[in-house]
Scaffold this active site. Structure first.
Site, PDB file in Angstrom:
ATOM      1  N   SER A   1      22.811 -21.560  -9.900  1.00 15.74           N
ATOM      2  CA  SER A   1      22.922 -20.228 -10.326  1.00 15.74           C
ATOM      3  C   SER A   1      21.571 -19.979 -11.374  1.00 15.74           C
ATOM      4  CB  SER A   1      24.004 -19.474 -10.888  1.00 15.74           C
ATOM      5  OG  SER A   1      24.642 -20.434 -11.999  1.00 15.74           O
TER       6      SER A   1
ATOM      7  N   HIS B   1      22.452 -19.248  -3.051  1.00 12.45           N
ATOM      8  CA  HIS B   1      23.401 -18.851  -4.171  1.00 12.45           C
ATOM      9  C   HIS B   1      24.103 -17.715  -3.580  1.00 12.45           C
ATOM     10  CE1 HIS B   1      23.314 -16.716  -8.330  1.00 12.45           C
ATOM     11  NE2 HIS B   1      24.238 -17.568  -8.240  1.00 12.45           N
TER      12      HIS B   1
ATOM     13  N   GLU C   1      21.910 -15.208  -2.092  1.00 15.80           N
ATOM     14  CA  GLU C   1      20.437 -15.164  -2.310  1.00 15.80           C
ATOM     15  C   GLU C   1      19.881 -16.498  -1.765  1.00 15.80           C
ATOM     16  OE1 GLU C   1      19.622 -13.128  -6.340  1.00 15.80           O
ATOM     17  OE2 GLU C   1      20.711 -14.684  -6.680  1.00 15.80           O
TER      18      GLU C   1
ATOM     19  N   ASN D   1      20.947 -11.669 -10.954  1.00 12.55           N
ATOM     20  CA  ASN D   1      21.304 -11.933 -12.302  1.00 12.55           C
ATOM     21  C   ASN D   1      20.158 -11.627 -13.111  1.00 12.55           C
ATOM     22  OD1 ASN D   1      23.728 -12.797 -11.793  1.00 12.55           O
ATOM     23  ND2 ASN D   1      23.214 -15.075 -11.627  1.00 12.55           N
TER      24      ASN D   1
HETATM   25  P1  NAI Z   1      33.007 -26.535 -10.944  1.00  9.76           P
HETATM   26  O1  NAI Z   1      33.279 -27.106 -12.184  1.00  9.76           O
HETATM   27  O2  NAI Z   1      34.428 -25.882 -10.629  1.00  9.76           O
HETATM   28  O3  NAI Z   1      33.067 -27.653  -9.504  1.00  9.76           O
HETATM   29  C1  NAI Z   1      32.216 -28.649  -9.722  1.00  9.76           C
HETATM   30  C2  NAI Z   1      32.610 -29.682  -8.948  1.00  9.76           C
HETATM   31  O4  NAI Z   1      31.788 -30.731  -8.485  1.00  9.76           O
HETATM   32  C3  NAI Z   1      33.812 -30.689  -9.529  1.00  9.76           C
HETATM   33  O5  NAI Z   1      34.883 -30.559  -8.836  1.00  9.76           O
HETATM   34  C4  NAI Z   1      33.270 -31.895  -9.882  1.00  9.76           C
HETATM   35  O6  NAI Z   1      34.190 -32.977  -9.789  1.00  9.76           O
HETATM   36  C5  NAI Z   1      32.048 -31.996  -8.858  1.00  9.76           C
HETATM   37  N1  NAI Z   1      31.253 -32.857  -8.929  1.00  9.76           N
HETATM   38  C6  NAI Z   1      30.496 -33.048 -10.135  1.00  9.76           C
HETATM   39  N2  NAI Z   1      29.567 -33.970  -9.898  1.00  9.76           N
HETATM   40  C7  NAI Z   1      29.647 -34.574  -8.518  1.00  9.76           C
HETATM   41  C8  NAI Z   1      28.851 -35.292  -7.686  1.00  9.76           C
HETATM   42  N3  NAI Z   1      27.802 -36.132  -8.315  1.00  9.76           N
HETATM   43  N4  NAI Z   1      29.344 -35.607  -6.521  1.00  9.76           N
HETATM   44  C9  NAI Z   1      30.428 -34.963  -6.088  1.00  9.76           C
HETATM   45  N5  NAI Z   1      31.066 -33.901  -6.785  1.00  9.76           N
HETATM   46  C10 NAI Z   1      30.597 -33.743  -7.988  1.00  9.76           C
HETATM   47  O7  NAI Z   1      31.819 -25.652 -10.768  1.00  9.76           O
HETATM   48  P2  NAI Z   1      31.431 -24.418 -10.105  1.00  9.76           P
HETATM   49  O8  NAI Z   1      31.773 -23.281 -10.784  1.00  9.76           O
HETATM   50  O9  NAI Z   1      32.158 -24.427  -8.534  1.00  9.76           O
HETATM   51  O10 NAI Z   1      29.858 -24.259  -9.906  1.00  9.76           O
HETATM   52  C11 NAI Z   1      29.150 -25.398  -9.003  1.00  9.76           C
HETATM   53  C12 NAI Z   1      27.921 -24.866  -8.855  1.00  9.76           C
HETATM   54  O11 NAI Z   1      27.568 -23.591  -8.523  1.00  9.76           O
HETATM   55  C13 NAI Z   1      26.875 -24.728 -10.132  1.00  9.76           C
HETATM   56  O12 NAI Z   1      25.667 -25.215  -9.889  1.00  9.76           O
HETATM   57  C14 NAI Z   1      27.045 -23.490 -10.734  1.00  9.76           C
HETATM   58  O13 NAI Z   1      26.072 -22.877 -11.403  1.00  9.76           O
HETATM   59  C15 NAI Z   1      27.003 -22.703  -9.301  1.00  9.76           C
HETATM   60  N6  NAI Z   1      27.581 -21.257  -9.259  1.00  9.76           N
HETATM   61  C16 NAI Z   1      28.748 -21.070  -9.850  1.00  9.76           C
HETATM   62  C17 NAI Z   1      29.196 -19.602  -9.833  1.00  9.76           C
HETATM   63  C18 NAI Z   1      30.568 -19.496 -10.751  1.00  9.76           C
HETATM   64  O14 NAI Z   1      30.887 -18.381 -10.720  1.00  9.76           O
HETATM   65  N7  NAI Z   1      31.335 -20.535 -11.071  1.00  9.76           N
HETATM   66  C19 NAI Z   1      28.600 -18.644  -9.206  1.00  9.76           C
HETATM   67  C20 NAI Z   1      27.590 -19.087  -8.376  1.00  9.76           C
HETATM   68  C21 NAI Z   1      26.915 -20.430  -8.684  1.00  9.76           C
END
Ligand code: NAI
Length: 733
Positions: free
Chosen positions: A440, A461, A473, A511
């Protein structure tokens, strides 16, 4: 059999309304087989009228079947291009009256009339079917029946608002009209919109023939469909004055609750549908035409029509790669909040998915989430959910990703981790695979900087929750190639999302536009406005929720992090007071922790009365009116949106890229749809007015409101359009 094209002697024959007479039955075929939409154009109306002349003058006819010219076709109603340009009530009424007149002639025919539906039968198309004695439909996926006019800010005006309540009863008719419902064949039957469904076996052609044969049986009196009767209670509510009054009052209260009074069409639909029941059909049609005409010219309808074209275009734009995408297998890396939602969306569109997460707990949670989502969000029956889940595999190591066409990475938001992971993915996959990141905030070019093929790295995105939010996006770096853009956008389209291609500026498009708005809400809080005042000001404008509530939904920790990135990228105009960060540091993360700006005991949450003390806020605003507060919030977004447009964040500045900003703001921020998106809103208000108001705010609140150069330039001289680049400049800051 006699076949003829009902023909205008002064013009070329119109091959799209063909009348065939065979014995005592006539068949009227609408549209040409290669047409995507069969619309009612003035020329088609004329040919239709000539066909009716012939039918009316043939006393031996016993039945008339109206059918599309081939499988998958019926009629989509009036041509929206033609209504979009109408700005005169009298002209609009003339158009409505003509359509009504045509359908009234169908309704008045002495012979039995049957609409045989094997495609879209919506809007004016369904109003034509309503004018027939019977409506039957083939049980195929192309069929949809209903009245979606309300979505364009108008009411059914070719007789639908008058005839549907008589057919279904007032409550059921209002449910269809106010929600703009369009139903498939079987559900249409259940709702009473069609009288019979014809089961189709074998090819589409065979199905079409079976439908036509059944319609001819009905038209010739050899078969009578069993119509769903109006239940006794509904009859009382429909055919007595007191019953109608009760239904209308309830519907109006519901409409007010859901639209906040911003949309003129729904209350008008209630009024027309209700009153029409106490009138004869002809004067009721006149009242309906007048209401339609007055609604067609409203700014709300023009905005909704503008959005209709944008969404329609978005659906078509990436079609060319749809086949390639349909065969694709995707991997999702990271099974957290976003990864699980993205995987569920992919599965719901039939895409085979490999979901990978290092953490076994995350994998378990994701599996449960996906199962839940298929049932609850996508409404899958258990069997369908089971076959969808068969397309999901879940693994614990990245090495398992090897034969997919696209990877969507959704792991932790850390540049070094993402760079490392993209290096691994590049070595595991062929050079043709697209590597997408759901980041993001991180620049795509940085994520790709160590790779030998950075041209296939792209941002995809999604917004949270990924299954629900309709915008994606598509973020391109300066080297992302066209194929990766087209593939990723086509995939987003396949998921039923609207892809908008944007440059990799901090905050991307959505954003970046939202940030000054969210920051301004915090500034207003610091000036002594209450949480309720601030959120109400935005909701009154038409936003789906206020900015402070939105911050609570996003999570105050996430919001504070984004705010930091935005102010360090864009400087003081995006600075934000420290309230969000302070609340986050106290563990008040918004809805997810039960407390943020609001306290969540129930679903809604109530403004936290302790906040003033906690953040040392003044009791009352020192100055300012509700209108000024609304301007502070909304114009801060407009100012940034104009900068984005002129910088080319959504593509080279032109009408199309302005439209993409409209689409992104409506689908990504919920920007009031009846205002048509942020550029459409700016265009309607005008550069001069916006400049004056921003300058006033600048005097009061400082540099945050310094008008964008693009606003000043457009306000100068004759006042330029927000849909055109500024003369003499391709992009500007
Ligand atoms: P999250 O923390 O809920 O999930 C991330 C997951 O990735 C975790 O389950 C973790 O175990 C796993 N992980 C970390 N390193 C890893 C690797 N090397 N290999 C495999 N799995 C791995 O995070 P979330 O909120 O889902 O965000 C993920 C991405 O999406 C980030 O880049 C965030 O900026 C982006 N994003 C998040 C939004 C939100 O509202 N949460 C909205 C739009 C984008």
């Amino acid at each position: 059999m006699e076949t003829e094209t009902a023909q205008n002697p002064e013009s070329k024959p119109d091959q799209s309304v063909i009348l065939e007479v065979s014995g005592q039955t006539a068949i009227l075929r609408l549209g040409t087989p290669n047409e995507r939409y069969v619309t009612i154009t003035p020329r088609r109306m004329e040919t239709f009228e000539q066909a009716l002349d012939k039918i009316e003058s043939n006393p031996s006819l016993q039945g008339l079947v109206i059918i599309g010219s081939g499988p998958g076709l019926f009629c989509n109603g009036a041509d929206i291009n033609q209504i979009s340009g109408v700005t005169d009530v009298a002209i609009a009424k003339g158009l409505a009256s003509r359509g009504q007149g045509l359908f009234q002639r169908v309704a008045s025919l002495k012979c039995t009339t049957v609409a045989a539906v094997s495609g879209a039968c919506v809007g004016g198309g369904y109003e034509l079917a309503l004018a027939c004695d019977y409506r039957i439909a083939a049980n195929i996926s192309e069929v949809k029946v209903g009245l979606p006019e309300i979505k364009l800010g108008i009411i059914p005006g070719f007789g639908g608002s008058v005839r549907l309540p008589r057919l279904l009863g007032l409550p059921a008719a209002l449910d269809i009209i106010l929600k703009g419902r369009m139903l498939p064949a079987k559900r249409g039957l259940k709702a009473g919109l069609v009288d019979e469904v014809v089961e189709v076996e074998g090819s589409a052609d065979k199905g079409y023939s079976a439908l036509e044969a059944k319609a001819c049986e009905i038209a010739s009196g050899r078969h009578t469909p069993r119509r769903k009767p109006i239940a006794f209670g509904e009859k009382i509510l429909t055919f007595t004055g007191i019953g109608r009054k009760m239904v209308a009052n309830k519907a109006l209260a519901q409409v007010h609750k859901t639209t906040g009074g911003h949309y003129p069409a729904p209350p008008r639909a209630v009024e027309v549908a209700t009153k029409a029941l106490s009138m004869n059909v002809v004067p009721a049609l006149d009242m309906e035409a007048q209401a339609l005409a007055e609604l067609i010219v409203t700014p709300e309808s023009k905005s909704l029509v503008h959005l209709f074209f944008l969404t329609d275009e978005a659906g078509k734009r990436w079609k060319s790669l749809q086949d390639e995408v349909s065969q694709a297998k995707a991997a999702v890396l990271g099974a957290g909040t976003m990864g699980a939602g993205i995987a569920a969306s992919l599965l719901s569109s039939g895409v085979e998915v490999l979901l990978v997460d290092l953490d076994s707990k995350a994998r378990e949670r994701a599996e449960a989430h996906i199962e839940d989502s298929l049932g609850k969000r996508f409404k899958y029956e258990p069997d369908k959910a089971k076959s969808s889940l068969a397309k999901l595999s879940i693994e614990g190591t990245i090495d398992s990703i090897n034969d997919v066409e696209i990877v969507i990475e959704a792991i932790v938001e850390k540049l070094d981790v993402k760079k490392r992971v993209f290096g691994q993915l590049a070595s595991l996959l062929p050079d043709t695979a697209v590597l997408a990141s759901n980041t993001s905030s991180l620049p795509i070019s940085e994520i790709a900087s160590d790779l030998s093929h950075p041209e296939r790295v792209i941002g995809m995105h999604f917004f949270n929750p990924a299954e629900k939010m309709p915008l994606v996006e598509i973020v391109r770096s300066s080297v992302t190639d066209q194929r990766s853009i087209a593939f990723t956008a086509a995939l987003a389209s396949k998921l039923g999302k609207y892809p908008v291609v944007v440059e990799e500026v901090p905050g991307f498009l959505v954003n970046r536009i939202l940030s000054p708005y969210l920051a301004e809400a915090a500034w207003a809080l610091g000036d002594g406005y209450s949480i309720t005042d601030i959120d109400k000001a935005a909701v009154r404008f038409g936003m789906p929720m206020g900015p402070l509530r939105l911050l609570d939904e996003v999570g105050l920790d996430v919001a504070a992090h984004v705010a930091e990135i935005m102010s360090s990228s864009y400087g003081s105009r995006m600075e934000t007071p420290p309230f969000t960060a302070k609340l986050a540091s106290l563990g008040r993360l918004g809805r997810k922790s039960g407390k943020g700006f609001y306290v969540y005991n129930g679903k809604e949450g109530t403004p936290d009365s302790e906040l003033s003390q906690l953040l040392e806020l003044p009791d009352h605003p020192t100055a300012g009116s509700p209108a000024e507060l609304q301007d502070r919030l909304i114009l801060s977004m407009v100012n940034e949106a104009v900068r984005c447009f002129d910088e080319g964040v959504a593509g080279t500045p032109c009408r199309e890229s302005a439209g993409q900003i409209d689409l992104a703001t409506v689908m990504g921020t919920g920007f009031a749809p009846f205002r048509g998106g942020i550029m459409h809103y700016a265009e309607r208000v005008g550069a001069r007015d916006i400049l004056t108001r921003l300058e006033r705010l600048e005097k009061q609140h400082g540099f945050r409101f310094t008008p964008a150069m693009g606003i000043k330039a457009r306000a100068a001289g004759s006042g330029g359009s927000f849909y055109e680049p500024i003369e003499g400049s391709s992009t500007m800051q």
